[in-house]
Design a protein around this motif. Sequence first.
Motif, short mmCIF file in Angstrom:
data_model
loop_
_atom_site.label_atom_id
_atom_site.label_comp_id
_atom_site.label_asym_id
_atom_site.label_seq_id
_atom_site.Cartn_x
_atom_site.Cartn_y
_atom_site.Cartn_z
N LEU A 81 -3.53 -6.06 -5.72
CA LEU A 81 -3.14 -7.00 -4.97
C LEU A 81 -1.84 -7.48 -5.50
CD1 LEU A 81 -3.47 -8.96 -2.39
CD2 LEU A 81 -4.35 -10.45 -4.00
N PHE A 82 -0.58 -7.66 -4.58
CA PHE A 82 0.60 -8.13 -5.18
C PHE A 82 0.62 -9.33 -4.35
CE2 PHE A 82 4.80 -9.13 -4.18
CZ PHE A 82 5.54 -9.14 -5.52
N ARG A 83 1.18 -10.38 -4.75
CA ARG A 83 1.16 -11.74 -4.14
C ARG A 83 2.31 -12.59 -4.77
NH1 ARG A 83 -3.25 -15.71 -5.91
NH2 ARG A 83 -1.76 -16.47 -7.24
N CYS A 84 3.12 -13.21 -3.95
CA CYS A 84 4.31 -14.00 -4.16
C CYS A 84 4.42 -14.90 -3.06
CB CYS A 84 5.26 -13.11 -4.81
SG CYS A 84 6.18 -12.46 -3.16
N SER A 106 11.77 -7.25 13.70
CA SER A 106 12.71 -6.17 12.90
C SER A 106 13.21 -6.95 11.45
CB SER A 106 14.07 -5.99 13.80
OG SER A 106 14.76 -7.17 13.95
N ASN A 107 13.48 -5.93 10.48
CA ASN A 107 13.86 -6.42 9.27
C ASN A 107 12.87 -7.38 8.50
OD1 ASN A 107 16.49 -4.99 9.31
ND2 ASN A 107 17.25 -6.72 10.77
N CYS A 108 11.49 -6.89 8.92
CA CYS A 108 10.46 -7.84 8.20
C CYS A 108 10.46 -7.37 6.68
CB CYS A 108 9.17 -7.83 8.92
SG CYS A 108 9.22 -8.34 10.71
N LEU A 109 9.91 -8.30 6.02
CA LEU A 109 9.78 -7.92 4.47
C LEU A 109 8.68 -7.00 4.11
CD1 LEU A 109 10.81 -9.06 1.94
CD2 LEU A 109 8.91 -10.57 1.69
N THR A 110 8.67 -6.04 3.66
CA THR A 110 7.83 -5.06 3.27
C THR A 110 7.82 -4.80 1.69
OG1 THR A 110 8.35 -3.96 5.25
CG2 THR A 110 7.34 -2.60 3.88
N LEU A 111 6.68 -4.26 1.23
CA LEU A 111 6.72 -4.13 -0.50
C LEU A 111 6.55 -2.59 -0.49
CD1 LEU A 111 6.41 -5.29 -3.20
CD2 LEU A 111 4.07 -4.73 -2.97
N PHE A 128 0.90 -2.70 2.47
CA PHE A 128 0.30 -3.04 3.66
C PHE A 128 0.43 -4.49 3.68
CE2 PHE A 128 -1.68 1.04 2.07
CZ PHE A 128 -1.39 1.92 3.39
N TRP A 129 0.87 -5.01 4.82
CA TRP A 129 1.26 -6.44 4.98
C TRP A 129 1.49 -6.65 6.29
CZ3 TRP A 129 6.04 -9.49 5.70
CH2 TRP A 129 5.67 -10.82 5.56
N GLY A 130 0.52 -7.55 7.14
CA GLY A 130 0.55 -8.18 8.46
C GLY A 130 1.99 -8.77 8.29
N LYS A 131 2.88 -8.43 9.47
CA LYS A 131 4.03 -9.08 9.70
C LYS A 131 3.87 -10.58 9.96
CE LYS A 131 6.61 -5.03 11.29
NZ LYS A 131 7.43 -4.27 12.38
N ASN A 132 4.57 -11.44 9.11
CA ASN A 132 4.68 -12.96 9.54
C ASN A 132 5.79 -13.21 10.32
OD1 ASN A 132 4.67 -15.58 9.48
ND2 ASN A 132 4.53 -15.69 7.34
N HIS A 133 5.53 -13.08 11.87
CA HIS A 133 6.72 -13.57 12.84
C HIS A 133 7.14 -14.94 12.70
CE1 HIS A 133 6.63 -9.42 14.00
NE2 HIS A 133 5.51 -9.35 14.00
N GLY A 134 6.59 -15.89 11.82
CA GLY A 134 6.69 -17.24 11.75
C GLY A 134 7.82 -17.64 10.77
N TYR A 144 1.67 -11.13 0.73
CA TYR A 144 0.53 -10.25 0.19
C TYR A 144 0.61 -8.92 0.54
CZ TYR A 144 -1.13 -15.02 -0.03
OH TYR A 144 -1.26 -16.35 -0.47
N ALA A 145 0.38 -7.73 -0.31
CA ALA A 145 0.23 -6.47 -0.03
C ALA A 145 -0.74 -5.89 -1.04
CB ALA A 145 1.73 -6.00 -0.23
N THR A 146 -1.39 -4.87 -0.65
CA THR A 146 -2.31 -4.13 -1.48
C THR A 146 -1.86 -2.74 -1.55
OG1 THR A 146 -3.47 -3.42 0.28
CG2 THR A 146 -4.48 -5.43 -0.85
N PHE A 147 -2.20 -2.07 -2.79
CA PHE A 147 -1.87 -0.85 -2.91
C PHE A 147 -2.81 0.09 -3.72
CE2 PHE A 147 2.67 -2.03 -2.77
CZ PHE A 147 3.26 -0.70 -2.28
N GLU A 148 -3.14 1.30 -3.54
CA GLU A 148 -3.77 2.28 -4.64
C GLU A 148 -2.96 3.14 -5.06
OE1 GLU A 148 -7.45 3.78 -2.82
OE2 GLU A 148 -8.29 2.05 -2.23
N TYR A 149 -3.01 3.55 -6.16
CA TYR A 149 -2.17 4.39 -6.93
C TYR A 149 -2.94 5.78 -7.14
CZ TYR A 149 1.35 1.02 -7.58
OH TYR A 149 2.07 -0.04 -7.17
#
Length: 177
Positions: A81-84, A106-111, A128-134, A144-149
């Motif tokens: 989990l990446f969080r900031c 458009s132009n939403c933040l993505t990791l 993977f992050w649900g777009k925060n339209h607010g 927040y975003a999650t990853f597996e390597y």
Amino acid sequence: EETKFLPINISSKKSECIERSYMNEDFTTVQHMWSGGYGALSHVTNDHTFKVYGRKIARDHGPTWDMEKIRNCLIPGQTYLFRCNVKFTKAEKKVGDLTSCAINGSNCLTLYSTIKTPNGQIGRRKGFWGKNHGIRYGDWNGFYATFEYNQKELNQMNIFQLLQLRGPEGGVDIEID
């Protein structure tokens, strides 16, 4: 809150790596592993946040984390989990104005996770992050975003391995905490 990169349900002897300060960044020292991606300017603020500015036109000139020093701590197949907290500012926008992500998605933040293999291949994967339209300019928002390597992505012979925040359009300053 600090910027964090944490394993979820870790069950490995590598758990001691999690205690290292560069996986729990508070930007109180100059030892952090962040930069402004692809030539964007950056600095640690007096409030101990990390700001990327001078992003002319490209969406991918955001905060970038060189993962070289923690690559040996990561486990293939483990979910991380990446969080900031993140704040956007733009010269012609007032605090409270909606971002283009909030207006039209458009132009939403993505990791992104980006690697370069020993044979020169580039591999990218979106977080993977649900777009925060607010999102509004000048407001702090949780990200927040999650990853597996996989094993290939964690190969110690890779030329580089980066995490990079991409999005909003050029001209928008990005600050993380």
